[in-house]
Scaffold this motif. Structure first.
Motif, PDB file in Angstrom:
ATOM      1  N   ALA A 467       0.849  -1.195   0.000  1.00 39.42           N
ATOM      2  CA  ALA A 467       0.000   0.000   0.000  1.00 39.42           C
ATOM      3  C   ALA A 467       0.878   1.236   0.000  1.00 39.42           C
ATOM      4  N   TRP A 468       0.767   2.062  -1.046  1.00 40.49           N
ATOM      5  CA  TRP A 468       1.502   3.324  -1.128  1.00 40.49           C
ATOM      6  C   TRP A 468       0.836   4.373  -0.246  1.00 40.49           C
ATOM      7  N   SER A 469       1.631   5.187   0.418  1.00 44.83           N
ATOM      8  CA  SER A 469       1.084   6.341   1.126  1.00 44.83           C
ATOM      9  C   SER A 469       0.635   7.377   0.101  1.00 44.83           C
ATOM     10  N   PRO A 470      -0.373   8.189   0.415  1.00 48.43           N
ATOM     11  CA  PRO A 470      -0.866   9.184  -0.547  1.00 48.43           C
ATOM     12  C   PRO A 470       0.200  10.142  -1.050  1.00 48.43           C
ATOM     13  N   ASP A 471       1.228  10.436  -0.207  1.00 48.74           N
ATOM     14  CA  ASP A 471       2.283  11.336  -0.672  1.00 48.74           C
ATOM     15  C   ASP A 471       3.342  10.621  -1.504  1.00 48.74           C
ATOM     16  N   ALA A 476       3.560   0.635   2.788  1.00 44.52           N
ATOM     17  CA  ALA A 476       3.238  -0.303   3.870  1.00 44.52           C
ATOM     18  C   ALA A 476       3.037  -1.677   3.255  1.00 44.52           C
ATOM     19  N   PHE A 477       3.372  -2.713   4.014  1.00 47.04           N
ATOM     20  CA  PHE A 477       3.164  -4.069   3.512  1.00 47.04           C
ATOM     21  C   PHE A 477       2.983  -5.017   4.684  1.00 47.04           C
ATOM     22  N   VAL A 478       2.538  -6.223   4.369  1.00 40.02           N
ATOM     23  CA  VAL A 478       2.337  -7.261   5.367  1.00 40.02           C
ATOM     24  C   VAL A 478       3.408  -8.319   5.195  1.00 40.02           C
ATOM     25  N   GLN A 479       3.960  -8.780   6.307  1.00 39.44           N
ATOM     26  CA  GLN A 479       4.917  -9.876   6.299  1.00 39.44           C
ATOM     27  C   GLN A 479       4.283 -11.064   7.018  1.00 39.44           C
ATOM     28  N   ASP A 516      -2.313  -9.366  11.691  1.00 37.07           N
ATOM     29  CA  ASP A 516      -2.448  -7.975  11.271  1.00 37.07           C
ATOM     30  C   ASP A 516      -2.380  -7.931   9.758  1.00 37.07           C
ATOM     31  N   GLN A 517      -3.415  -7.425   9.107  1.00 35.56           N
ATOM     32  CA  GLN A 517      -3.524  -7.517   7.659  1.00 35.56           C
ATOM     33  C   GLN A 517      -4.159  -6.268   7.062  1.00 35.56           C
ATOM     34  N   SER A 518      -4.089  -6.178   5.734  1.00 39.91           N
ATOM     35  CA  SER A 518      -4.788  -5.196   4.901  1.00 39.91           C
ATOM     36  C   SER A 518      -4.546  -3.749   5.324  1.00 39.91           C
ATOM     37  N   PRO A 519      -3.290  -3.280   5.308  1.00 41.25           N
ATOM     38  CA  PRO A 519      -3.048  -1.879   5.673  1.00 41.25           C
ATOM     39  C   PRO A 519      -3.514  -0.921   4.573  1.00 41.25           C
ATOM     40  N   VAL A 520      -4.146   0.171   4.971  1.00 39.55           N
ATOM     41  CA  VAL A 520      -4.492   1.259   4.051  1.00 39.55           C
ATOM     42  C   VAL A 520      -4.141   2.574   4.743  1.00 39.55           C
ATOM     43  N   TRP A 521      -3.791   3.573   3.953  1.00 36.92           N
ATOM     44  CA  TRP A 521      -3.315   4.855   4.476  1.00 36.92           C
ATOM     45  C   TRP A 521      -4.437   5.870   4.592  1.00 36.92           C
ATOM     46  N   PHE A 522      -4.372   6.670   5.644  1.00 36.75           N
ATOM     47  CA  PHE A 522      -5.197   7.859   5.739  1.00 36.75           C
ATOM     48  C   PHE A 522      -4.624   8.929   4.811  1.00 36.75           C
ATOM     49  N   PRO A 523      -5.423   9.929   4.430  1.00 37.27           N
ATOM     50  CA  PRO A 523      -4.919  10.962   3.515  1.00 37.27           C
ATOM     51  C   PRO A 523      -3.705  11.706   4.018  1.00 37.27           C
ATOM     52  N   ASP A 524      -3.488  11.741   5.354  1.00 39.98           N
ATOM     53  CA  ASP A 524      -2.359  12.502   5.887  1.00 39.98           C
ATOM     54  C   ASP A 524      -1.021  11.786   5.728  1.00 39.98           C
ATOM     55  N   SER A 525      -1.025  10.547   5.227  1.00 42.96           N
ATOM     56  CA  SER A 525       0.198   9.738   5.071  1.00 42.96           C
ATOM     57  C   SER A 525       0.909   9.501   6.400  1.00 42.96           C
ATOM     58  N   ARG A 526       0.205   9.710   7.502  1.00 44.04           N
ATOM     59  CA  ARG A 526       0.764   9.480   8.835  1.00 44.04           C
ATOM     60  C   ARG A 526       0.082   8.346   9.572  1.00 44.04           C
ATOM     61  N   HIS A 527      -1.134   8.011   9.168  1.00 45.82           N
ATOM     62  CA  HIS A 527      -1.913   7.018   9.880  1.00 45.82           C
ATOM     63  C   HIS A 527      -2.265   5.851   8.983  1.00 45.82           C
TER      64      HIS A 527
END
Length: 870
Positions: A467-471, A476-479, A516-527
């Motif tokens: 998952a790419w951050s918006p900026d 982010a990735f899962v291992q 822990d799975q399926s990460p997605v970014w908030f628009p702020d690229s911090r969360h």
């Protein structure tokens, strides 16, 4: 006010673009500005004119030049300073993230880092004179000391004129902050390193207690209490502090400098020693309180803030609303992809479909690319939200490659083949669509549209769900547990990581204690939002991340969601998720030798809402041992086949999997994550006498006993791909050897031995199993794929060694369990898996006339919810 800003704009024209005032204190005003040379937003603190006049620009800048020479990882450097048309200013880069009542390990670490910075400055003859929480910045969780030497610069440059401004408590030497100031500094005496030690001790006390050690209504009241009151005992306020820390603080807060630690280095060592019993904590559990970034009237400083996000350090508080179900069809609707504007959701079922979220009940699903042959999966959206992209896979003989990327205009149209890949489990497209990230071996590759590639070594296995951050700066990735993304429901733990796409090493965000799975970014690229089973059921969590990992404990966002994978709209206001409900229990089917058993012949062995991944039949055929999450995480259970009540054998909070009976029935081997790795463990059949047989950072799992009870083979990634390894003992009660590698070829999931110990069976791919000798040689390698099998799993040796049983599917889609003679010949259908609710088979245990299977029953629908946040 407008005139002041106008004058400042004119004064700094060409260097900084002043935008507005952010706040003001007794000595300076803070302005938000833009630095056009470096393309960043900054905050500039400017001296009040009367103070600048008293100090004198030239002398002040000479003193600043001396302190600007300090270089230390925990000292904030001076990047710019000067005077313009009589306006004295200087600019520092930093980030302020003030905490109150920190966890003990964090407070001690921060104090030690500040002490290290002070020690370096003291070695250069520079005393800070104004150590306080506002001047200790937290850069990705680590302390950076700001305003180094500024008080000295003011006092040295301004001299006696400072008293005319009303800024000093007693004399010019008393520039500082009363709550943290030493007595000798307050009374105007010459100060040395021990004054900074006193101030740091006040800060450490406040980090742990919530308030400084001495408080009062006025500065003089504070100083009076410092002179007269005894040093407060911290353990009275907070009982959990490490033993000895009260004595350390009493020494550092001594009223007479000679009674304090001689150096900041000595103070740091004393802090570290007192904190040896306090566990180190990688992520903070904290109550974050926003502190003003405007320094109060007792300090003189100019500070630069990097980035618009950094100015507001309050934690993001997100609530959910308007939760509703989108699909209700039987079967699996998975992999939701919400449109960038949040108005539609695409998902995969028996194809790719699109639903409008404006009228869920009244608008039917629209199939996309229905004319394309084969299966379609992993929908995603184009940047403009006008096209849905997906992967279409066909195994037709005339297909140039099995899978290819396509896109279709939303709400229908002819599909168009794409030249570049679309996202799937191991690929992700950057927000600007100019780069593709994908997994290659144990590395992450960034590929530009012009064909250039950048390789980021990870040194990790089973990488997926990128998952790419918006900026566009972080991925982010899962291992671990890569099969989770597909409808298999493996409950093994996994962890979330991040990596800077411009290079560097991967950074862990979550531990591998949970799924822990399926990460997605908030628009702020911090969360990051992600799915986790850390409370038992799968729920949604939110975590703030930085370059060093998680900045706080993950916070529960939506309990009871039973989420599988998630997708977030571009503005972060609407989230789509697949709600995955599954049960996996053990069923038995008779082995008749004539006709294949069907669902009418099956019998349920275990019951309840649980996941049973693996099981093993006892040597006497009377009992079965299995793993189950019925108590919240995977533990080992045993039950007699004539008794309904299972007996728990393990109760560890970490997961235990794949139990295997010893040939004499007295012991059970299994693998567990309880040591931080996946390792092989052994216990008596009643759950006592627990022993660890392997310990390695690689994946040691799936034990299988040799018939003599003196060898256990298992799969491991110690040398890269999965190979077979073994541990051995000379006698049934002897000591176990260190692990040794058996096979040089890929082999996994050992499924039992020949009765005479001449070999064991393991798998080599989706359609191949192999018989392996005790020394690791391949003896027989039939390929069920030659008989029309599209997939084969769970190769298990029959008790008499005559055949290998496996479950699989034919190219026509029919499913079943087959027995393939070891001596050669066609596979024989033993069980027809005709129950539509059975979506997968995990494991087989074969008896003389019955076969036991872990059968999964699954239903998945698409849901959406609104996210509410400031």
């Amino acid at each position: 006010m407008p005139d002041t800003i106008a004058n400042l704009k004119a004064a700094l024209d060409g260097r900084y673009v002043i935008q507005r005032e952010l706040g003001r204190g007794g000595m300076a005003t803070v302005y938000l500005a833009h630095d056009p040379r470096h393309g960043r937003q900054v905050a500039i603190k400017v001296m009040h004119p009367e103070l600048a006049a008293a100090v004198g620009a030239e002398r002040f800048l000479r003193e600043i030049a001396l302190t600007a020479q300090l270089t230390h990882p925990h000292i904030l450097p001076v990047y710019d300073s000067g005077t313009t048309d009589g306006v004295l200013f200087y600019v520092l880069r930093h980030r302020l993230d003030r905490e109150k009542q920190l966890p003990i390990p964090d407070a001690l670490r921060i104090a030690c880092e500040v002490a290290d910075a002070l020690s370096s400055a003291h070695d250069h003859g520079i005393v800070h004179r104004d150590i306080k929480p506002e001047n200790i910045l937290l850069e990705e969780g680590h302390a950076v000391v700001a305003d180094f030497g500024i008080a000295r610069a003011v006092t040295q440059a301004g001299g006696e004129k400072l008293t005319e401004t009303g800024l000093a408590i007693g004399t010019p030497a008393a520039i500082g902050t009363p709550a943290y100031m030493s007595l000798e500094q307050a009374t105007g005496e010459d100060v040395d390193a021990r004054s900074d030690i006193y101030s740091l001790a006040c800060v450490l006390y406040e980090m742990l207690a919530g308030d400084p050690p001495f408080t009062g209504a006025t500065p003089h009241a504070v100083l009076a209490r410092k002179s007269l009151d005894p040093i407060p005992t911290l353990s009275v306020v907070r009982e959990t502090i490490p033993p000895g820390l009260d004595h350390v603080l009493a020494t550092a807060l001594a009223k007479v400098p000679a009674d304090r630690f001689a150096t900041a280095h000595d103070f740091a060592q004393a802090i570290s020693t007192s904190g040896e019993r306090a566990s180190t904590v990688a992520v903070w559990t904290r109550r974050t309180i926003r502190r003003s970034v405007i320094i109060t009237a007792a300090v003189l400083v100019v500070i630069v803030w990097i980035g618009t996000q950094a100015w507001d350090s309050r934690p993001l508080r997100v609530t959910t609303a308007n939760i509703r179900q989108v699909t209700r069809a039987p079967g699996l609707e998975v992999d939701p992809a919400i449109s960038p504007d949040g108005n539609e959701v695409a998902y995969a079922a028996d194809g790719v479909y699109l639903r409008s979220l404006a009228d869920i009940a009244g608008t039917p699903a629209v199939p996309l690319g229905a004319d394309l042959p084969g299966s379609k999966s992993f929908p995603s959206w184009s940047l403009d939200g006008q096209f849905v992209r997906f992967m279409s896979c066909s195994w037709a003989d005339d297909a140039p490659s099995p899978c290819s990327p396509w896109e279709v205009a939303k709400f229908g149209g002819a599909p168009r083949a794409l030249e570049r890949d679309v996202p799937d489990m191991r690929r992700a497209v950057s927000p600007d669509e100019n780069r593709l990230a994908f997994v290659r071996g144990d590395s992450l590759v960034i590929s530009w549209s012009d064909g250039d590639e950048q390789v980021l070594p990870l040194g990790l296995i089973q990488i997926h769900s990128l998952a790419w951050s918006p900026d566009g700066r972080t991925i982010a990735f899962v291992q671990g547990n890569w099969v989770w993304r597909r409808p298999i429901y493996n409950v093994s733990p996994s962890s979330i990581w991040i990596i800077d796409v411009n290079g560097g090493t991967p950074v862990r965000v979550t531990s591998d204690e949970y799924l822990d799975q399926s990460p997605v970014w908030f628009p702020d690229s911090r969360h990051l939002l992600f799915v986790s089973d850390r409370r038992g059921s799968r729920e949604l969590y939110l975590v703030e991340v930085g370059t060093s990992g998680a900045r706080d404990e993950p916070e529960l966002l939506a309990g009871g969601s039973e989420a599988h994978t998630i997708s977030l709209s571009a503005d972060g206001r609407r989230l789509a998720y697949s709600k995955w409900r599954t049960r996996t229990n053990i069923w038995s089917y008779p082995i008749t030798g004539t006709t294949a058993a069907t669902s009418r012949d099956r019998r349920m062995v275990t019951r309840g809402t649980q996941v049973v991944e693996s099981h093993d039949l006892s040597p006497d055929g009377d009992s079965i041992v299995f793993d189950s999450d019925i108590n919240g995480n995977q533990d080992i259970f045993k039950r007699a086949l004539d008794d309904e009540e299972p007996i728990p054998l393990t109760r560890d909070p970490d997961d235990d999997f794949v139990p295997a009976w010893s040939p004499d029935g007295s012991e059970i081997a299994f693998y567990s994550t309880r040591s931080g790795n996946r390792d092989i463990w052994l216990m008596a059949a009643d759950g006592t006498d627990l022993r660890q047989l392997t310990s390695h950072s690689a994946w040691d799992s799936h034990p299988s006993w040799a018939p003599d009870g003196r060898t256990i083979v298992f799969q491991s990634m110690r040398t890269g791909p999965l190979r077979m390894w073994s541990v051995n003992r000379d006698s049934l009660h002897g000591a176990w050897s260190a692990p040794t590698q058996l096979t040089e070829f890929s082999c996994f999931y050992p499924g039992g031995w020949m009765p005479d110990g001449s070999g064991f069976v393991c798998e080599q791919g989706d359609t191949t199993w192999v018989l392996v000798s005790p020394t690791g040689q391949a003896l027989l390698s039939p390929a069920p794929g030659e008989f029309g099998f599209a997939r084969m799993q769970g190769a298990t040796m029959a008790p008499d060694g005559s055949a290998v049983y496996f479950h699989g599917s034919l190219e026509d889609g029919s499913r079943g369990i087959w027995a393939m003679p070891v001596s050669g010949g066609d596979p024989r259908l033993v069980v027809v898996l005709d129950a539509p609710e059975i979506t997968n088979i995990f494991d087989l245990s074969v008896g003389s006339d019955v076969i036991y299977v872990s059968a999964k029953q699954t239903e998945s629908d698409i849901w959406v919810m609104d996210l509410v946040w400031p």
